[in-house]
Scaffold this active site. Structure first.
Site, PDB file in Angstrom:
ATOM      1  N   GLU A  98      35.561 118.230  51.076  1.00 16.87           N
ATOM      2  CA  GLU A  98      34.722 118.434  49.890  1.00 16.87           C
ATOM      3  C   GLU A  98      34.200 119.862  49.783  1.00 16.87           C
ATOM      4  O   GLU A  98      34.155 120.448  48.710  1.00 16.87           O
ATOM      5  CB  GLU A  98      33.540 117.454  49.884  1.00 16.87           C
ATOM      6  CG  GLU A  98      33.898 116.039  49.463  1.00 16.87           C
ATOM      7  CD  GLU A  98      34.554 115.235  50.566  1.00 16.87           C
ATOM      8  OE1 GLU A  98      34.569 115.706  51.726  1.00 16.87           O
ATOM      9  OE2 GLU A  98      35.059 114.133  50.285  1.00 16.87           O
ATOM     10  N   HIS A 122      28.791 104.795  48.531  1.00 15.65           N
ATOM     11  CA  HIS A 122      29.512 104.518  47.294  1.00 15.65           C
ATOM     12  C   HIS A 122      28.568 104.039  46.199  1.00 15.65           C
ATOM     13  O   HIS A 122      29.003 103.560  45.171  1.00 15.65           O
ATOM     14  CB  HIS A 122      30.573 103.438  47.528  1.00 15.65           C
ATOM     15  CG  HIS A 122      31.697 103.869  48.393  1.00 15.65           C
ATOM     16  ND1 HIS A 122      31.523 104.324  49.670  1.00 15.65           N
ATOM     17  CD2 HIS A 122      33.032 103.929  48.162  1.00 15.65           C
ATOM     18  CE1 HIS A 122      32.703 104.615  50.190  1.00 15.65           C
ATOM     19  NE2 HIS A 122      33.631 104.396  49.304  1.00 15.65           N
TER      20      HIS A 122
END
Lengths: 326, 307
Positions: A60, A129
């Site tokens: 990321e 999530h």
């Protein structure tokens, strides 16, 4: 006009913008050949090829850092974080680079880049999530944070984000991805970033919300109207930063009461900021303290306890009642 | 006229004897004197913000800059004054920026370690800018500009994870990126052996970056190694590395040097500057030094004012 869900609408905006400007590139984990874990990037790789739809390593920080360099050198990257919960590894670039070039160069050099990320709960997942951290991104000076609530505004705001001269964090409420369809115009639309929308006019109470909470706010307002005849004005914030204070103040001055419904934890969140702004400019119009609804100040629980953690229609309804009965 | 143009001009006049060495010396000497002056200004309380001088490392900047074209991009770090001066020759803009003045190269908004000029970028977060350099190199490649990007890092920066994400991405997507590691043996106050496992060179080579090494006590040797490394990236269009074993003769920042006088003395013996000075005609050398002093004095006067 075509009826589509939010995934299709975002995908449409990506197709349209890649076609319009060859500097637009899409990059992220599994966005190319696999077409994205939520299928948001479906068809892009086939249409635009590997030079413009780039499957990245699992990294990321490297993804966003590379995208910043590309943006400084004239490209328009749209970088995907597979889940917002994975994005914390790239925060250094958001804070250290994205808005600072504009500042250092008096606006000569900016970082025109979009960071897309599915966020939020309600999909029976697990902590990384499910969370809503828009306040964290919005706290960084110069970073724009946009949150659509439906297919039409998702397409129009992503288009605006891609064309924006600065970095936009585009947070997609993943529980709304396929939850409903609506009409999306044939022609490409560009909605101004930083402008909220009054989605339902009313006279008794202002209800501010965004993202997936907006649907719950609408439902709670409808219920309150049916039960006690109250007229609720509903504002879809759409952009956390910049924040459209004017639209909120105009409404609160008219109704005298306000409830803010967010999915994020309450502490130091956007609702707190909205209340501060109302207090600054419209305190004497208030008939009751501003109510707020949000989740708890703990780590997002695993799916079994999700219902107890996230605010829903009931909690918004309670807040409406408390504010009316103050 | 910057020093590269001067070399070219002098060369075209047919007076080539020692001209390169002289111009190289001029580049290094100006940086050395600026850095010394900055530390003096800080010590005298006439400068605020911060500074990280490259005393002892100047030749690396001048050597690499010599091989770059105007279209190439240089990405630097907190220790960036030398890279900037070697690249642009903009002494006054730099000094004004460090002094926080409106006329600085970033309007006094960036300061010592946040310089931003056309094709020149720095940032203070160690390693954080390496993926940006990779992205810039990829954009140049997509555009077909033929430009390369050179990113300067230190050996201390090799502790930062995103550096390796960047090596991976640069190699995978064939970014025309040169990674120059100025290995001065220290990460602020931590000696490199206490912070780095394994081999520095193998860290780059593991990602497929061919990596040159140079000892760095001889300016011309650094110059040749830099030329080979820049040439490699330009010809292959792929990333490569160059490790320069160098020496930081000053403090990390200001007055924060914990090294012993004996150790500093050993490092001073490795300084490329006196070696290069000794190879020049004394009269010509003095003329170069006098000219640099004049430029520095003029820049100081021009940027004097309320800080």
């Amino acid at each position: 006009m075509a009826r589509m869900n939010m995934v299709q609408a975002i995908n449409l905006a990506l197709h349209e913008e890649m076609k319009r400007d060859e500097n637009v590139i899409v990059m992220g984990q599994d966005v190319g050949v696999n077409e994205g874990v939520f299928r948001v990037t479906a068809g892009l790789y086939k249409e635009f090829g590997e030079r413009r739809v780039i499957d990245t390593p699992l990294a990321e920080s490297g993804i966003l850092g590379t995208a910043v360099g590309m943006a400084l050198a004239g490209l328009r990257p749209v970088a995907e974080m597979q889940f917002s919960g994975f994005s914390y590894l790239m925060m250094g670039h958001l804070e250290g680079h994205c808005s600072r070039y504009r500042s250092r160069t008096h606006g000569h050099l900016t970082v025109p880049l979009v960071v897309r990320m599915p966020y939020g709960g309600g999909v029976r997942a697990l902590e990384h999530h499910s969370e809503s951290r828009e306040a964290m991104f919005a706290h960084i000076p110069g970073i724009k944070v946009v949150i659509p609530s439906g297919p039409r505004n998702a397409r129009a705001l992503l288009t605006a984000a891609i064309r924006d001269a600065d970095t936009v964090v585009f947070m997609e409420p993943k529980r709304s991805y396929r939850a409903f369809r609506e009409e999306v115009p044939e022609e490409s639309e560009v909605w101004p970033i930083g402008k909220a929308r009054v989605v339902q006019e009313g006279t008794d109470l202002t209800l501010v919300s965004w993202g997936a909470m907006l649907r719950m706010a609408l439902e709670a307002a409808g219920e309150a109207h049916a039960r006690r005849g109250v007229s609720v004005e509903i504002i879809d914030l759409l952009s956390i930063s910049p924040m459209d204070t004017e639209t909120i103040l105009d409404s609160v001055k008219k109704t005298g009461r306000c409830v803010i419904a967010q999915e994020a934890p309450l502490r130091l969140g956007p609702a707190s900021e909205i209340i501060a702004r109302i207090n600054d400019k419209a305190l004497l119009y208030l008939e009751a303290p501003v109510g707020r609804v949000g989740s708890y100040d703990v780590v997002t629980p695993y799916f079994g306890r999700e219902q107890a953690y996230f605010p829903g229609v009931d909690s918004v309804r309670r807040a409406i009642d408390e504010t009316l009965d103050f | 006229m910057d020093w590269r143009e001067r070399v070219a001009a002098e060369g075209s006049r047919g007076d080539r004897t020692g001209h390169f060495e002289r111009e190289f010396y001029r580049g290094i000497y100006l940086i050395r004197r600026l850095e010394e002056t900055l530390l003096e200004l800080f010590a005298a309380g006439r400068l605020s913000g911060t500074t990280h001088t490259c005393l002892g490392q100047e030749a690396n900047a001048v050597a690499v800059a010599f091989h770059l074209t105007d279209a190439d991009v240089v990405v630097s770090n907190h220790r960036c004054h030398g890279h900037y001066l070697a690249r642009t020759g903009d002494l006054e803009g730099l000094l004004a920026e460090i002094r926080g003045l409106e006329r600085g190269l970033c309007s006094g908004k960036g300061g010592s370690q946040h310089l931003c000029a056309p094709n020149f970028y720095t940032n203070g977060i160690q390693g954080g800018i390496v993926p940006l350099a990779t992205g810039m190199a990829l954009a140049e490649k997509q555009r077909g500009s033929g430009a390369i990007v050179t990113v300067f890092i230190g050996d201390g920066t090799l502790g930062q994870g995103v550096v390796y994400e960047s090596f991976n991405i640069a190699a995978l997507w064939a970014a025309p990126l040169l990674v120059v590691v100025e290995a001065n043996g220290w990460a602020q106050s931590t000696p490199t052996p206490r912070a780095m496992a394994g081999s520095m060179r193998q860290r780059l080579e593991a990602f497929g970056l061919p990596c040159g090494m140079v000892e760095g006590t001889d300016a011309l040797e650094i110059h040749r190694a830099a030329g080979a490394a820049v040439g490699q990236v330009r010809e292959t269009g792929r990333p490569a590395g160059l490790i320069i074993r160098t020496q930081r003769l000053g403090p990390h920042s200001k007055g924060d040097d914990s090294r012993s006088p004996e150790e500093l003395e050993t490092l001073r013996e490795r300084d490329p500057l006196p070696r290069l000075a000794a190879s020049l005609d004394p009269e010509q050398r003095r003329a170069i030094e006098a000219e640099c002093e004049r430029r520095l004095a003029a820049a100081l006067t021009a940027t004097e004012g309320p800080l």
